[in-house]
Design a protein around this motif. Sequence first.
Motif, mmCIF file in Angstrom:
data_model
loop_
_atom_site.group_PDB
_atom_site.id
_atom_site.type_symbol
_atom_site.label_atom_id
_atom_site.label_comp_id
_atom_site.label_asym_id
_atom_site.label_seq_id
_atom_site.Cartn_x
_atom_site.Cartn_y
_atom_site.Cartn_z
ATOM 1 N N ASP A 35 -35.201 -29.235 8.844
ATOM 2 C CA ASP A 35 -34.119 -30.055 9.586
ATOM 3 C C ASP A 35 -33.924 -31.334 9.054
ATOM 4 O OD1 ASP A 35 -36.509 -31.210 9.981
ATOM 5 O OD2 ASP A 35 -36.852 -31.302 11.900
ATOM 6 N N HIS A 36 -33.863 -31.410 7.530
ATOM 7 C CA HIS A 36 -33.784 -32.874 7.039
ATOM 8 C C HIS A 36 -32.467 -33.363 7.280
ATOM 9 C CE1 HIS A 36 -31.957 -30.041 3.857
ATOM 10 N NE2 HIS A 36 -31.297 -31.189 3.426
ATOM 11 N N LEU A 37 -31.263 -32.906 7.846
ATOM 12 C CA LEU A 37 -30.206 -33.422 8.058
ATOM 13 C C LEU A 37 -29.859 -34.241 9.304
ATOM 14 C CD1 LEU A 37 -27.831 -30.717 6.638
ATOM 15 C CD2 LEU A 37 -28.699 -32.545 5.268
ATOM 16 N N ALA A 38 -31.103 -34.242 10.149
ATOM 17 C CA ALA A 38 -31.197 -35.103 11.201
ATOM 18 C C ALA A 38 -30.835 -36.453 11.023
ATOM 19 C CB ALA A 38 -32.589 -34.783 11.965
ATOM 20 N N GLU A 39 -30.108 -37.005 11.906
ATOM 21 C CA GLU A 39 -29.730 -38.601 11.812
ATOM 22 C C GLU A 39 -30.932 -39.310 11.549
ATOM 23 O OE1 GLU A 39 -27.139 -41.916 14.038
ATOM 24 O OE2 GLU A 39 -27.270 -39.886 14.954
ATOM 25 N N LEU A 40 -30.904 -40.296 10.467
ATOM 26 C CA LEU A 40 -31.817 -41.258 10.269
ATOM 27 C C LEU A 40 -31.757 -42.449 10.939
ATOM 28 C CD1 LEU A 40 -31.735 -41.172 6.440
ATOM 29 C CD2 LEU A 40 -33.244 -39.643 8.011
ATOM 30 N N PRO A 41 -32.919 -43.073 11.502
ATOM 31 C CA PRO A 41 -33.040 -44.373 12.113
ATOM 32 C C PRO A 41 -32.354 -45.288 11.522
ATOM 33 C CG PRO A 41 -35.251 -43.497 12.089
ATOM 34 C CD PRO A 41 -34.418 -42.549 11.005
ATOM 35 N N SER A 42 -31.508 -46.284 12.147
ATOM 36 C CA SER A 42 -30.644 -47.284 11.334
ATOM 37 C C SER A 42 -31.496 -48.280 10.453
ATOM 38 C CB SER A 42 -29.489 -48.031 12.382
ATOM 39 O OG SER A 42 -30.659 -48.689 13.257
ATOM 40 N N PRO A 43 -32.830 -48.754 11.030
ATOM 41 C CA PRO A 43 -33.507 -49.596 10.016
ATOM 42 C C PRO A 43 -33.726 -48.777 8.694
ATOM 43 C CG PRO A 43 -34.461 -49.608 12.009
ATOM 44 C CD PRO A 43 -33.350 -48.878 12.142
ATOM 45 N N LEU A 44 -34.048 -47.669 8.736
ATOM 46 C CA LEU A 44 -34.285 -46.825 7.591
ATOM 47 C C LEU A 44 -33.051 -46.676 6.720
ATOM 48 C CD1 LEU A 44 -36.314 -45.169 5.611
ATOM 49 C CD2 LEU A 44 -35.746 -43.178 7.212
ATOM 50 N N VAL A 45 -31.831 -46.597 7.206
ATOM 51 C CA VAL A 45 -30.368 -46.414 6.269
ATOM 52 C C VAL A 45 -30.293 -47.461 5.694
ATOM 53 C CG1 VAL A 45 -28.181 -46.119 6.725
ATOM 54 C CG2 VAL A 45 -29.551 -44.541 8.044
ATOM 55 N N GLU A 46 -30.486 -48.743 6.555
ATOM 56 C CA GLU A 46 -30.125 -50.084 5.857
ATOM 57 C C GLU A 46 -31.228 -50.343 4.701
ATOM 58 O OE1 GLU A 46 -30.737 -54.876 6.899
ATOM 59 O OE2 GLU A 46 -30.740 -53.256 8.539
ATOM 60 N N LEU A 47 -32.411 -49.657 4.736
ATOM 61 C CA LEU A 47 -33.542 -49.934 3.642
ATOM 62 C C LEU A 47 -33.206 -49.261 2.522
ATOM 63 C CD1 LEU A 47 -36.225 -50.810 2.889
ATOM 64 C CD2 LEU A 47 -37.395 -48.749 3.675
ATOM 65 N N LEU A 48 -32.549 -47.966 2.739
ATOM 66 C CA LEU A 48 -32.222 -46.997 1.578
ATOM 67 C C LEU A 48 -31.006 -47.339 0.910
ATOM 68 C CD1 LEU A 48 -33.229 -43.775 3.171
ATOM 69 C CD2 LEU A 48 -34.519 -45.164 1.815
ATOM 70 N N THR A 49 -30.259 -48.325 1.539
ATOM 71 C CA THR A 49 -28.778 -48.389 0.774
ATOM 72 C C THR A 49 -28.897 -48.766 -0.588
ATOM 73 O OG1 THR A 49 -28.111 -49.411 2.968
ATOM 74 C CG2 THR A 49 -26.770 -50.007 0.920
ATOM 75 N N GLY A 50 -28.120 -47.983 -1.290
ATOM 76 C CA GLY A 50 -28.242 -48.270 -2.682
ATOM 77 C C GLY A 50 -29.014 -47.688 -3.718
ATOM 78 N N ARG A 51 -30.045 -46.846 -2.751
ATOM 79 C CA ARG A 51 -31.479 -46.552 -3.559
ATOM 80 C C ARG A 51 -31.489 -44.966 -3.883
ATOM 81 N NH1 ARG A 51 -34.863 -50.978 -3.511
ATOM 82 N NH2 ARG A 51 -35.037 -52.324 -1.780
ATOM 83 N N GLU A 52 -30.836 -44.176 -2.997
ATOM 84 C CA GLU A 52 -30.881 -42.798 -3.036
ATOM 85 C C GLU A 52 -29.973 -42.117 -4.186
ATOM 86 O OE1 GLU A 52 -31.090 -39.116 0.009
ATOM 87 O OE2 GLU A 52 -30.493 -40.940 0.682
ATOM 88 N N VAL A 53 -30.612 -41.245 -5.051
ATOM 89 C CA VAL A 53 -30.115 -40.640 -6.164
ATOM 90 C C VAL A 53 -30.356 -39.184 -5.796
ATOM 91 C CG1 VAL A 53 -30.830 -42.415 -7.935
ATOM 92 C CG2 VAL A 53 -32.241 -40.748 -7.488
ATOM 93 N N ALA A 54 -29.545 -38.402 -6.616
ATOM 94 C CA ALA A 54 -29.479 -36.791 -6.155
ATOM 95 C C ALA A 54 -30.264 -35.881 -7.120
ATOM 96 C CB ALA A 54 -27.943 -36.450 -6.463
ATOM 97 N N THR A 55 -30.726 -36.560 -8.157
ATOM 98 C CA THR A 55 -31.367 -35.370 -9.214
ATOM 99 C C THR A 55 -32.581 -36.172 -9.664
ATOM 100 O OG1 THR A 55 -30.302 -36.405 -11.226
ATOM 101 C CG2 THR A 55 -29.256 -34.687 -9.780
#
Length: 208
Positions: A130-150
Motif C-alpha cells: 500500500d506504498h502509494l498511500a498519500e504521505l503526510p505533508s511534513p514528510l513530503v516537504e522533508l523529501l523534496t529534491g531527495r528522492e531517486v528512482a534507482t
Amino acid sequence: MFGGTFDPVHLGHLRSAVELHEALALDRVHMIPAAAPPLRGKPQVSADQRLELLRLGIGDTPGLVADPRELSRSGPSYSADTLATLREEYGREARIVMVLGFDAFLRLAEWRDPGRLFALAHLVVIDRPDHLAELPSPLVELLTGREVATSQELMRKPAGHLLRLSLPSRMAISATEVRCRLAGGASVRYLLPEAVEAHALAHGLYRD
C-alpha cells in the motif's frame, strides 16, 4: 544500517536484510538493536537479550552483522547519533545507507533532527503493497529534491538521497504477533529462525 527493536528478530527482518544486501550490493548490513527507541514503548525483553537473539538469528549469514553500538549509549537511541558513529568509522566518502520500514518512514518528519539523517547517509524505505498511500505533508516537504528512482543514482554520492525499494519476499511477519504467540504458548515455527525459537523457549522469553 538496519536498526530496530528486534523484539524479537524474526525471519522477516533477516530475509529483508539479505535481500537489501543483494539489491544494493552492500559490503555489509549492520543490524543495530535500539536500546531505548524514542517513538515506541519499552521493549519487552532486555537489550542484551535482544542482541543475543539477533546474533543467534544471523548466525553465519554472509554480509550481516549484529552491531551493539546503541546498547553502549545512555539515553534515547537517536538514529542520527548512530549514523554519526558509522560516518566517523567509515569516512566521508563511504556510501552509508539507513534502512527504514514503511511505518517508520511515515513518521520520519517526527524524528529528532531528520534533516541531519540525510547529511550523514542515504535512506532506503522498504515499501509495502500500500506504498502509494498519500504521505503526510511534513514528510513530503522533508523529501523534496531527495528522492531517486534507482540504486545507481543513490550510490553516486555518499549521502543525501532517498530510495523506495520493493523487496522480492515481503514477508509479512509481525513481532507483535510473535510475542503474543510466545506469551500464549502457541507455535512460532517458521516465524523465527530455529536458534532464536529454541533460545526464547528455553529461557521463557516473552511468556506472561
